[in-house]
Design an enzyme around this catalytic site. Structure first.
Site: not given
Ligand code: ATP
Length: 319
Positions: A13, A164, A256-259, A290
């Protein structure tokens, strides 16, 4: 302990050096290695799990750089092949001032799209306890056939399949095609994680109610997860369902949060698969996932912000 094999794209990226600008306005870009399946493999390894990545890179500086990043993070790269004729995929990504993410992909075609079934390291895939993948590798041939073959080999070897979809709409020819192809492999998976946005896209309903999620349930599934950003996640199994709240953190960049969430989940499931049938155990696993997702939002980029066990436990035990 069981091996987690992650299949799909790894790319770079390019993200603007300043935040809140459009791609056209960006004064410069920084390299940020990524690709959801590669991020998941690194997330697993950073948490002390055994991880391997299977995919194709360009036989170029960027491809060799990405393979080195896998190795530096303790991810087995013996499933990585290199294409002499195509470049490593690039994506220019920006978070605009209006909060929308803007993507521009360079895949014409890129090396990841050219992986063939014949090039798969079947020995490695056959050793997987969990085989994880997304949907970007389904978009074009020959990678699509390689993806389906790898799923089949992993399944035959007794691996749990983890999916995913990671919807990237601009890569598909149409939204209908994306929905159809993403759902075409739905019944093969044991574990599926979707985001709230993907749930809405796949069902056509503008909500994350349980009845909506139920449309994505299949008897073949062991666990369906819906991630809800700062609100944590919802889980569904054949016997129980519920929600687990996340942790309060100062969000900087959600990339990367989802990953991280998926990596942490798989790391814990491979350690103790009985969590899939035991709600109390599963809720603890999801609290850990989480925490890992939350930590990843506190720093810029995906790979640099994936937590190790000590960092994850610090937040996990804080509340
Ligand atoms: P990505 O941005 O990587 O595509 P995603 O949309 O697949 O992510 P999110 O729901 O954004 O996934 O985040 C995955 C997990 O990370 C959430 O289920 C939660 O547990 C945690 N998370 C994400 N953002 C936050 C936040 N701002 N505060 C606390 N926990 C968070």
């Amino acid at each position: 302990e069981g091996l987690i094999v992650s299949f799909g794209e790894m790319l770079i990226d390019f993200v603007p050096t300043v935040s809140g600008v459009s791609l056209a306005e960006a004064p410069g870009f920084l390299k940020a290695p990524g690709g959801a399946p590669a991020n998941v493999a690194i997330a697993v390894a950073r948490l002390g799990g055994r991880a391997a990545f299977v995919g194709k890179l360009g036989d170029d500086e960027f491809g060799r750089m990405l393979a080195a990043i896998l190795r530096q993070n303790g991810v087995d790269d013996t499933g990585v092949t290199f294409d002499a004729g195509a470049r490593t995929a690039l994506a220019f990504v920006t978070l605009r001032a209006d909060g929308e993410r803007e993507f521009m992909f360079y895949r014409n075609p890129s090396a990841d799209m050219l992986l063939t079934a014949a090039e798969l390291n079947l020995d490695l895939i056959g050793k997987a306890a969990i085989f994880h993948y997304g949907s970007i590798s389904l978009i074009t041939e020959p990678c699509r056939s390689a993806h389906l073959k790898a799923m089949e080999v992993a399944k035959e070897a007794g691996a749990l399949l983890s999916y995913d979809p990671n919807l990237r709409l601009p890569l598909w020819t149409s939204p209908e095609e994306a929905r159809k192809q993403i759902l075409s492999i739905w019944d093969e998976a044991d574990i599926i994680k979707v985001s709230d946005v993907e749930l809405e896209f796949l069902t056509g309903h503008d909500s994350v109610e349980d009845e909506v999620a139920a449309q994505l349930w299949r008897p073949s599934l062991k666990l369906l997860l819906v991630t809800l950003g700062d609100k944590g996640c919802k889980y569904y199994t054949k016997d129980f369902h519920g929600a687990v709240a996340s942790f309060t953190v100062e969000q900087v960049d959600t990339t990367g949060a989802g990953d991280a969430f998926v990596g942490a989940l798989l790391r814990r499931i491979v350690e103790d698969p009985s969590a899939l049938q035991d709600e109390k155990k599963l809720r603890e696993v999801l609290r850990f996932a989480n925490a890992c997702g939350a930590i990843t939002t506190t720093k810029k980029g995906a790979i640099p912000s994936l937590p190790n066990v000590a960092e994850a436990m610090r937040l996990f035990e804080s509340a």
